[in-house]
Design a protein around this motif. Structure first.
Motif, PDB file in Angstrom:
ATOM      1  N   PRO A  33     -16.650  11.041  30.684  1.00  0.00           N
ATOM      2  CA  PRO A  33     -16.517  12.477  30.953  1.00  0.00           C
ATOM      3  C   PRO A  33     -15.074  12.932  30.725  1.00  0.00           C
ATOM      4  O   PRO A  33     -14.122  12.152  30.836  1.00  0.00           O
ATOM      5  CB  PRO A  33     -16.923  12.589  32.425  1.00  0.00           C
ATOM      6  N   ASP A  34     -14.906  14.231  30.439  1.00  0.00           N
ATOM      7  CA  ASP A  34     -13.620  14.764  29.988  1.00  0.00           C
ATOM      8  C   ASP A  34     -12.481  14.547  30.981  1.00  0.00           C
ATOM      9  O   ASP A  34     -11.323  14.359  30.575  1.00  0.00           O
ATOM     10  CB  ASP A  34     -13.741  16.265  29.713  1.00  0.00           C
ATOM     11  N   HIS A  35     -12.782  14.591  32.276  1.00  0.00           N
ATOM     12  CA  HIS A  35     -11.703  14.522  33.259  1.00  0.00           C
ATOM     13  C   HIS A  35     -11.025  13.159  33.293  1.00  0.00           C
ATOM     14  O   HIS A  35      -9.948  13.013  33.882  1.00  0.00           O
ATOM     15  CB  HIS A  35     -12.219  14.899  34.657  1.00  0.00           C
ATOM     16  N   TRP A  36     -11.616  12.163  32.615  1.00  0.00           N
ATOM     17  CA  TRP A  36     -11.002  10.845  32.553  1.00  0.00           C
ATOM     18  C   TRP A  36     -10.278  10.605  31.222  1.00  0.00           C
ATOM     19  O   TRP A  36      -9.616   9.583  31.059  1.00  0.00           O
ATOM     20  CB  TRP A  36     -12.063   9.756  32.745  1.00  0.00           C
ATOM     21  N   HIS A  37     -10.410  11.486  30.255  1.00  0.00           N
ATOM     22  CA  HIS A  37      -9.855  11.239  28.919  1.00  0.00           C
ATOM     23  C   HIS A  37      -8.358  10.948  28.951  1.00  0.00           C
ATOM     24  O   HIS A  37      -7.891   9.898  28.482  1.00  0.00           O
ATOM     25  CB  HIS A  37     -10.141  12.428  27.997  1.00  0.00           C
ATOM     26  N   ALA A  38      -7.577  11.905  29.430  1.00  0.00           N
ATOM     27  CA  ALA A  38      -6.119  11.752  29.399  1.00  0.00           C
ATOM     28  C   ALA A  38      -5.621  10.595  30.270  1.00  0.00           C
ATOM     29  O   ALA A  38      -4.797   9.789  29.805  1.00  0.00           O
ATOM     30  CB  ALA A  38      -5.449  13.058  29.810  1.00  0.00           C
ATOM     31  N   PRO A  39      -6.065  10.461  31.526  1.00  0.00           N
ATOM     32  CA  PRO A  39      -5.557   9.352  32.346  1.00  0.00           C
ATOM     33  C   PRO A  39      -5.780   7.986  31.706  1.00  0.00           C
ATOM     34  O   PRO A  39      -4.885   7.137  31.709  1.00  0.00           O
ATOM     35  CB  PRO A  39      -6.344   9.492  33.659  1.00  0.00           C
ATOM     36  N   MET A  40      -6.971   7.769  31.140  1.00  0.00           N
ATOM     37  CA  MET A  40      -7.261   6.477  30.516  1.00  0.00           C
ATOM     38  C   MET A  40      -6.462   6.286  29.233  1.00  0.00           C
ATOM     39  O   MET A  40      -5.934   5.197  28.976  1.00  0.00           O
ATOM     40  CB  MET A  40      -8.754   6.356  30.220  1.00  0.00           C
ATOM     41  N   ALA A  41      -6.375   7.325  28.426  1.00  0.00           N
ATOM     42  CA  ALA A  41      -5.643   7.214  27.159  1.00  0.00           C
ATOM     43  C   ALA A  41      -4.168   6.945  27.392  1.00  0.00           C
ATOM     44  O   ALA A  41      -3.556   6.133  26.687  1.00  0.00           O
ATOM     45  CB  ALA A  41      -5.829   8.493  26.338  1.00  0.00           C
ATOM     46  N   ILE A  42      -3.582   7.602  28.379  1.00  0.00           N
ATOM     47  CA  ILE A  42      -2.165   7.402  28.681  1.00  0.00           C
ATOM     48  C   ILE A  42      -1.913   5.966  29.115  1.00  0.00           C
ATOM     49  O   ILE A  42      -0.970   5.302  28.654  1.00  0.00           O
ATOM     50  CB  ILE A  42      -1.704   8.398  29.763  1.00  0.00           C
ATOM     51  N   LYS A  43      -2.760   5.459  30.011  1.00  0.00           N
ATOM     52  CA  LYS A  43      -2.600   4.075  30.470  1.00  0.00           C
ATOM     53  C   LYS A  43      -2.741   3.082  29.311  1.00  0.00           C
ATOM     54  O   LYS A  43      -1.999   2.102  29.234  1.00  0.00           O
ATOM     55  CB  LYS A  43      -3.626   3.762  31.557  1.00  0.00           C
ATOM     56  N   ALA A  44      -3.707   3.339  28.433  1.00  0.00           N
ATOM     57  CA  ALA A  44      -3.932   2.423  27.315  1.00  0.00           C
ATOM     58  C   ALA A  44      -2.742   2.419  26.367  1.00  0.00           C
ATOM     59  O   ALA A  44      -2.297   1.354  25.912  1.00  0.00           O
ATOM     60  CB  ALA A  44      -5.209   2.816  26.574  1.00  0.00           C
ATOM     61  N   LEU A  45      -2.203   3.581  26.051  1.00  0.00           N
ATOM     62  CA  LEU A  45      -1.045   3.661  25.159  1.00  0.00           C
ATOM     63  C   LEU A  45       0.172   2.982  25.783  1.00  0.00           C
ATOM     64  O   LEU A  45       0.935   2.300  25.091  1.00  0.00           O
ATOM     65  CB  LEU A  45      -0.736   5.131  24.852  1.00  0.00           C
ATOM     66  N   GLN A  46       0.352   3.170  27.066  1.00  0.00           N
ATOM     67  CA  GLN A  46       1.477   2.526  27.753  1.00  0.00           C
ATOM     68  C   GLN A  46       1.341   1.012  27.747  1.00  0.00           C
ATOM     69  O   GLN A  46       2.350   0.288  27.790  1.00  0.00           O
ATOM     70  CB  GLN A  46       1.590   3.058  29.178  1.00  0.00           C
ATOM     71  N   ALA A  47       0.092   0.527  27.678  1.00  0.00           N
ATOM     72  CA  ALA A  47      -0.162  -0.916  27.627  1.00  0.00           C
ATOM     73  C   ALA A  47      -0.146  -1.444  26.196  1.00  0.00           C
ATOM     74  O   ALA A  47      -0.386  -2.634  25.981  1.00  0.00           O
ATOM     75  CB  ALA A  47      -1.495  -1.234  28.295  1.00  0.00           C
ATOM     76  N   GLY A  48       0.118  -0.571  25.232  1.00  0.00           N
ATOM     77  CA  GLY A  48       0.176  -1.006  23.840  1.00  0.00           C
ATOM     78  C   GLY A  48      -1.180  -1.135  23.172  1.00  0.00           C
ATOM     79  O   GLY A  48      -1.287  -1.765  22.105  1.00  0.00           O
ATOM     80  N   LYS A  49      -2.214  -0.523  23.749  1.00  0.00           N
ATOM     81  CA  LYS A  49      -3.552  -0.590  23.148  1.00  0.00           C
ATOM     82  C   LYS A  49      -3.773   0.636  22.258  1.00  0.00           C
ATOM     83  O   LYS A  49      -3.426   1.754  22.624  1.00  0.00           O
ATOM     84  CB  LYS A  49      -4.640  -0.606  24.231  1.00  0.00           C
ATOM     85  N   HIS A  50      -4.366   0.405  21.091  1.00  0.00           N
ATOM     86  CA  HIS A  50      -4.762   1.514  20.239  1.00  0.00           C
ATOM     87  C   HIS A  50      -5.893   2.272  20.918  1.00  0.00           C
ATOM     88  O   HIS A  50      -6.723   1.684  21.628  1.00  0.00           O
ATOM     89  CB  HIS A  50      -5.209   1.018  18.865  1.00  0.00           C
ATOM     90  N   VAL A  51      -5.973   3.592  20.670  1.00  0.00           N
ATOM     91  CA  VAL A  51      -6.944   4.432  21.377  1.00  0.00           C
ATOM     92  C   VAL A  51      -7.710   5.313  20.403  1.00  0.00           C
ATOM     93  O   VAL A  51      -7.109   6.015  19.584  1.00  0.00           O
ATOM     94  CB  VAL A  51      -6.250   5.331  22.426  1.00  0.00           C
ATOM     95  N   TYR A  52      -9.040   5.243  20.488  1.00  0.00           N
ATOM     96  CA  TYR A  52      -9.891   6.260  19.875  1.00  0.00           C
ATOM     97  C   TYR A  52     -10.462   7.062  21.025  1.00  0.00           C
ATOM     98  O   TYR A  52     -11.199   6.531  21.869  1.00  0.00           O
ATOM     99  CB  TYR A  52     -11.020   5.647  19.041  1.00  0.00           C
ATOM    100  N   LEU A  53     -10.120   8.353  21.056  1.00  0.00           N
ATOM    101  CA  LEU A  53     -10.463   9.202  22.189  1.00  0.00           C
ATOM    102  C   LEU A  53     -11.430  10.292  21.747  1.00  0.00           C
ATOM    103  O   LEU A  53     -11.178  11.020  20.790  1.00  0.00           O
ATOM    104  CB  LEU A  53      -9.187   9.832  22.756  1.00  0.00           C
ATOM    105  N   GLU A  54     -12.547  10.404  22.451  1.00  0.00           N
ATOM    106  CA  GLU A  54     -13.486  11.475  22.161  1.00  0.00           C
ATOM    107  C   GLU A  54     -12.851  12.831  22.460  1.00  0.00           C
ATOM    108  O   GLU A  54     -11.969  12.952  23.307  1.00  0.00           O
ATOM    109  CB  GLU A  54     -14.740  11.311  23.023  1.00  0.00           C
ATOM    110  N   LYS A  55     -13.314  13.848  21.746  1.00  0.00           N
ATOM    111  CA  LYS A  55     -12.854  15.197  22.089  1.00  0.00           C
ATOM    112  C   LYS A  55     -13.524  15.613  23.398  1.00  0.00           C
ATOM    113  O   LYS A  55     -14.568  15.047  23.764  1.00  0.00           O
ATOM    114  CB  LYS A  55     -13.174  16.169  20.948  1.00  0.00           C
ATOM    115  N   PRO A  56     -12.972  16.578  24.129  1.00  0.00           N
ATOM    116  CA  PRO A  56     -11.648  17.145  23.942  1.00  0.00           C
ATOM    117  C   PRO A  56     -10.572  16.144  24.372  1.00  0.00           C
ATOM    118  O   PRO A  56     -10.824  15.291  25.219  1.00  0.00           O
ATOM    119  CB  PRO A  56     -11.653  18.370  24.855  1.00  0.00           C
TER     120      PRO A  56
END
Length: 340
Positions: A158-181
């Protein structure tokens, strides 16, 4: 003797029909060829090159180890794009849409390995683990992001988790494919942008059709000014059905025992367990982004992808809950006007 005569008559009638059938088939084939020729003549006259997307990616080397966060409808679709379909989907598609199954079987091998899945609904997570050998279940997305067995994550929550998860993944050095929005709130957009700039990992946001032949051709048409000046663009998404209004099925095995409700809510307002909110989360602002973030985002991106218009100068919008008065707080009808 009479039976033989009847058989001969039927055979003769069949033979007499062959020239007619052959003529019909020949006429149909000729019409298809004529249309192809007319289309090519038009493309040549307008100097339009219907190019296919370039397939020059280097897919050699060790496979990319991918983890999927959210194995619902979109998560399972993205898994199939990566080459991983559940046996249940294969069987159902074989019976109902064999052409879709053929398309799946013929798609390119992307050299990825599905090594992890994270879903707060036990039924979906266990289905993935059972379907894909070597796929491990992670009960919390933090554990997947921190795992050395994961190179990249697909976020289909769900959308409300998109940014928190993506930010954590990028900070951990993981590549991210993120659904819109990309984000749920404007402030998250800047935080995610900063995380992407500071990380060496790749962030990609998914939108439909950008890589298709029709879009590449449309860009070529605009670039060559075949259409001239474009002063008005209209786009519509009409989904006049319960499913189109996000009335998705509620799984019979859903319960507080099979769903980690607290983890689903996360930063959203804390409310008691609610299956309606879990399976039809797009109907509430707490988890979704409404028609603008769910559907209009595709239309806007398509037009912007072709015309490269950027951000509009003025935006006006109206809408409301007109057809599905079922407790939702997200409008089921929306009209938007953008001026550039």
């Amino acid at each position: 003797m009479e039976k033989q005569e009847n058989s001969r008559r039927k055979a003769l009638k069949g033979l007499l029909g062959l020239p007619v059938l052959g003529g019909v088939l020949w006429g149909a084939w000729s019409e298809v060829q004529r249309r192809k020729q007319d289309k090519q003549a038009l493309l040549d006259a307008l100097n339009i090159d219907p190019r296919r997307p370039a397939a020059d990616a280097d897919l050699s080397g060790d496979p990319i180890r991918v983890g999927i966060i959210g194995f619902g409808g979109r998560g399972q679709h993205l898994a199939r794009v990566l080459g991983y379909a559940t046996p249940a989907w294969v069987q159902a598609t074989k019976e109902q849409r064999p052409e879709a199954l053929r398309a799946y079987q013929e798609q390119e091998n992307l050299n990825v390995k599905l090594t992890g899945v994270c879903d707060v609904f036990d039924v979906l997570a266990e289905e993935a683990v059972a379907a894909f050998p070597g796929c491990k279940r992670y009960r919390h997305h933090e554990a997947m992001i921190e795992s050395p067995d994961i190179d990249a994550v697909v976020i289909a929550t769900p959308d409300h988790w998109h940014a928190p998860m993506a930010i954590k993944a990028l900070q951990a050095g993981k590549h991210v494919y993120l659904e819109k929005p990309m984000t749920h709130h404007i402030a998250e957009t800047y935080a995610l942008r900063d995380a992407a700039r500071q990380s060496e990992a790749v962030l990609q946001v998914g939108h439909q059709h950008r890589q298709t032949q029709s879009f590449i051709t449309a860009q070529d048409i605009i670039k060559k000014q075949v259409l001239g000046h474009v002063s008005l663009v209209q786009a519509n998404t009409n989904r006049n059905s319960d499913n189109g209004a996000w009335q998705y099925p509620i799984h019979p095995k859903a319960s507080p025992q099979t769903i980690d409700w607290a983890q689903f809510l996360g930063p959203a307002p804390q409310i008691p367990f609610n299956k309606e909110h879990f399976f039809r989360w797009r109907k509430w602002w707490a988890y979704g982004s409404g028609l603008s973030g769910d559907l209009m985002t595709h239309d806007f991106d398509r037009v912007n992808c072709v015309l490269s218009m950027g951000i509009p100068k003025y935006v006006t919008a109206s809408g409301g809950i007109y057809t599905h008065r079922d407790g939702r707080d997200v409008p089921d009808v929306l009209q938007v006007s953008m001026e550039y």
